[in-house]
Design a protein around this motif. Structure first.
Motif, PDB file in Angstrom:
ATOM      1  N   ASP A  57      -8.695  -7.151   1.267  1.00 57.51           N
ATOM      2  CA  ASP A  57      -8.693  -6.483  -0.035  1.00 57.51           C
ATOM      3  C   ASP A  57      -8.158  -5.061   0.081  1.00 57.51           C
ATOM      4  O   ASP A  57      -8.820  -4.077  -0.253  1.00 57.51           O
ATOM      5  N   SER A  58      -6.915  -4.971   0.551  1.00 57.41           N
ATOM      6  CA  SER A  58      -6.272  -3.666   0.696  1.00 57.41           C
ATOM      7  C   SER A  58      -4.785  -3.801   0.400  1.00 57.41           C
ATOM      8  O   SER A  58      -4.218  -4.892   0.476  1.00 57.41           O
ATOM      9  N   VAL A  59      -4.171  -2.676   0.059  1.00 53.95           N
ATOM     10  CA  VAL A  59      -2.729  -2.633  -0.132  1.00 53.95           C
ATOM     11  C   VAL A  59      -2.196  -1.396   0.568  1.00 53.95           C
ATOM     12  O   VAL A  59      -2.940  -0.450   0.875  1.00 53.95           O
ATOM     13  N   GLY A  60      -0.906  -1.395   0.815  1.00 58.12           N
ATOM     14  CA  GLY A  60      -0.300  -0.239   1.461  1.00 58.12           C
ATOM     15  C   GLY A  60       1.153  -0.096   1.068  1.00 58.12           C
ATOM     16  O   GLY A  60       1.788  -1.040   0.604  1.00 58.12           O
ATOM     17  N   LEU A  61       1.655   1.107   1.212  1.00 54.51           N
ATOM     18  CA  LEU A  61       3.084   1.347   1.031  1.00 54.51           C
ATOM     19  C   LEU A  61       3.512   2.420   2.012  1.00 54.51           C
ATOM     20  O   LEU A  61       2.707   3.234   2.464  1.00 54.51           O
ATOM     21  N   GLU A  62       4.782   2.405   2.361  1.00 55.17           N
ATOM     22  CA  GLU A  62       5.318   3.467   3.209  1.00 55.17           C
ATOM     23  C   GLU A  62       6.749   3.762   2.817  1.00 55.17           C
ATOM     24  O   GLU A  62       7.500   2.894   2.382  1.00 55.17           O
ATOM     25  N   LEU A  63       7.107   5.033   2.952  1.00 57.98           N
ATOM     26  CA  LEU A  63       8.380   5.528   2.454  1.00 57.98           C
ATOM     27  C   LEU A  63       8.762   6.764   3.242  1.00 57.98           C
ATOM     28  O   LEU A  63       7.904   7.580   3.595  1.00 57.98           O
ATOM     29  N   ARG A  64      10.049   6.912   3.535  1.00 61.79           N
ATOM     30  CA  ARG A  64      10.502   8.093   4.252  1.00 61.79           C
ATOM     31  C   ARG A  64      10.914   9.184   3.261  1.00 61.79           C
ATOM     32  O   ARG A  64      11.694   8.954   2.348  1.00 61.79           O
ATOM     33  N   GLU A  65      10.347  10.383   3.443  1.00 62.18           N
ATOM     34  CA  GLU A  65      10.639  11.507   2.574  1.00 62.18           C
ATOM     35  C   GLU A  65      12.044  12.062   2.877  1.00 62.18           C
ATOM     36  O   GLU A  65      12.612  11.792   3.942  1.00 62.18           O
ATOM     37  N   PRO A  66      12.617  12.847   1.972  1.00 62.45           N
ATOM     38  CA  PRO A  66      13.952  13.409   2.212  1.00 62.45           C
ATOM     39  C   PRO A  66      14.051  14.233   3.490  1.00 62.45           C
ATOM     40  O   PRO A  66      15.119  14.309   4.106  1.00 62.45           O
ATOM     41  N   ASP A  67      12.942  14.874   3.947  1.00 68.52           N
ATOM     42  CA  ASP A  67      12.998  15.677   5.166  1.00 68.52           C
ATOM     43  C   ASP A  67      12.779  14.853   6.432  1.00 68.52           C
ATOM     44  O   ASP A  67      12.720  15.401   7.528  1.00 68.52           O
ATOM     45  N   GLY A  68      12.685  13.521   6.299  1.00 69.54           N
ATOM     46  CA  GLY A  68      12.505  12.646   7.457  1.00 69.54           C
ATOM     47  C   GLY A  68      11.076  12.231   7.720  1.00 69.54           C
ATOM     48  O   GLY A  68      10.837  11.318   8.520  1.00 69.54           O
ATOM     49  N   ALA A  69      10.100  12.866   7.085  1.00 68.68           N
ATOM     50  CA  ALA A  69       8.700  12.496   7.287  1.00 68.68           C
ATOM     51  C   ALA A  69       8.454  11.087   6.760  1.00 68.68           C
ATOM     52  O   ALA A  69       8.955  10.712   5.696  1.00 68.68           O
ATOM     53  N   LEU A  70       7.671  10.314   7.504  1.00 72.05           N
ATOM     54  CA  LEU A  70       7.303   8.965   7.081  1.00 72.05           C
ATOM     55  C   LEU A  70       5.915   9.026   6.462  1.00 72.05           C
ATOM     56  O   LEU A  70       4.946   9.385   7.128  1.00 72.05           O
ATOM     57  N   VAL A  71       5.836   8.697   5.184  1.00 69.92           N
ATOM     58  CA  VAL A  71       4.593   8.812   4.421  1.00 69.92           C
ATOM     59  C   VAL A  71       4.067   7.414   4.108  1.00 69.92           C
ATOM     60  O   VAL A  71       4.843   6.520   3.757  1.00 69.92           O
ATOM     61  N   SER A  72       2.765   7.230   4.243  1.00 67.94           N
ATOM     62  CA  SER A  72       2.178   5.947   3.888  1.00 67.94           C
ATOM     63  C   SER A  72       0.895   6.150   3.108  1.00 67.94           C
ATOM     64  O   SER A  72       0.221   7.173   3.235  1.00 67.94           O
ATOM     65  N   LEU A  73       0.594   5.156   2.279  1.00 73.27           N
ATOM     66  CA  LEU A  73      -0.675   5.110   1.557  1.00 73.27           C
ATOM     67  C   LEU A  73      -1.350   3.789   1.874  1.00 73.27           C
ATOM     68  O   LEU A  73      -0.709   2.732   1.823  1.00 73.27           O
TER      69      LEU A  73
END
Length: 271
Positions: A57-73
Motif C-alpha cells: 500500500d505505497s506509491v512512489g515517483l522519481e524525477l531528475r531536477e534541472p540541476d541533476g539532482a535525483l528527487v523521489s517521493l
C-alpha cells in the motif's frame, strides 16, 4: 491518461554519477511501473518513473531536477508516512562529495496523492506525450527540527531503510509530525531534537564563515507532475459517480534544517 475501466561537474565523472544515482534509486524491489514524460520549470522535458506497490500500500515517483539532482517521493499509506529524498550532485572541482543524500520525512495526509491501487492501474495512450500539471499546489516551507534514527527507521516505515540508505545521518522530520506518529504507537526513541537557530543563534549556511561551523541549511525541490487526485464522472446509465481519470498537480518544497558543519550544505556556499 486514464485508468482502464545543472551543477558544474566535469562531463565524464558526471555521467558515472548519474548512472550511480540511477542504480541507487532503483533499489527497493519489484513494483508496477509506468514512465511518463513531463515538462519541468524552464521548459526542459524529463522522464518520470511512477511505481505502485499494492501489497505494501505505497506509491512512489522519481524525477531528475534541472540541476541533476535525483528527487523521489515515497508515500506509505499504511503508516501515514511521506518520504522526500534528494540525491544531490556535488561539484568535484570544489572538493565536494560526489553526491549527497537528504531525506525529509513528514506525515502523509489524505488526498495528497492517488491511492496505490489507482496508481497501479494507470496507463497512457500516447507514451510520447509530454505531461504538464493541471493544478499548482504552491510552495510549502517546512522547518525540520527533528532527526530520525536510521537504525530504527523501519519501525516508522519499512520503506525508510531502502529509500534513505545513503542518507543515514541526514534524515529529518518535524515535531508536529512526530506527535502524530507517537499517537499511532511509534516509539519516541527513534527521534532526536535538533538544535534551533534561536537557541544557538545559528546563521544561515550561506553566511557562515567557517566550513566546519554549524548552521541552518535550506534545500528546495519541486515535483513537476504527479497524480494527485482521482476524477469522477457522471452518467445516465450509472446511479453513482465512477472513476474516469486522474488530476495532476505540481508541488514545491523548501526545507530548512540544522547541519553540524557548513560543508554539509554546499549548495549554499556561494549564496
Amino acid at each position: 491518461m486514464r485508468p482502464p475501466g545543472g551543477r558544474g561537474v566535469p562531463p565524464a565523472p558526471r555521467a558515472l554519477l548519474l548512472a550511480l544515482l540511477a542504480l541507487l534509486a532503483g533499489a527497493g524491489g519489484a513494483r508496477a511501473e509506468l514512465r511518463v514524460r513531463v515538462r519541468l520549470p524552464g521548459g526542459r522535458v524529463a522522464e518520470e518513473r511512477l511505481q505502485a506497490d499494492g501489497a505494501g500500500d505505497s506509491v512512489g515517483l522519481e524525477l531528475r531536477e534541472p540541476d541533476g539532482a535525483l528527487v523521489s517521493l515515497t508515500a506509505d499509506f499504511r503508516k501515514h508516512v511521506k518520504i522526500l529524498r534528494a540525491l544531490v550532485l556535488g561539484e568535484l572541482e570544489k572538493g565536494q562529495r560526489q553526491f549527497q543524500a537528504l531525506c525529509f520525512v513528514t506525515r502523509l495526509r489524505d488526498h495528497e496523492i492517488i491511492p496505490s491501487e489507482a496508481m497501479a492501474k494507470l496507463r497512457q495512450k500516447n507514451p510520447r506525450a509530454v505531461r504538464q500539471a493541471e493544478e499548482a499546489r504552491g510552495l510549502e516551507q517546512l522547518h525540520m527540527d527533528m532527526a530520525v534514527n536510521f537504525s530504527q527507521g523501519a519501525l516508522l516505515s519499512p520503506h525508510l531503510h531502502n529509500v534513505c540508505a545513503e542518507a543515514t545521518d541526514a534524515i529529518y522530520t518535524r515535531q508536529e509530525d512526530v506527535r502524530f506518529w507517537l499517537e499511532q504507537g511509534v516509539d519516541s526513541s527513534m527521534f532526536k531534537a535538533l538544535p534551533t537557530d534561536t537557541e544557538q543563534a545559528l546563521p544561515r549556511c550561506g553566511q557562515a564563515g567557517d566550513r566546519g561551523a554549524p548552521c541552518v541549511c535550506r534545500y528546495g525541490l519541486s515535483l513537476a507532475w504527479y497524480p494527485c487526485m482521482l476524477k469522477y464522472c457522471h452518467s445516465r446509465d450509472r446511479p453513482a459517480p465512477y472513476k474516469c481519470g486522474i488530476r495532476s498537480c505540481q508541488k514545491s518544497y523548501s526545507f530548512t534544517f540544522f547541519v553540524p558543519q557548513r560543508q554539509l550544505c554546499p549548495w549554499e556556499e556561494d549564496s
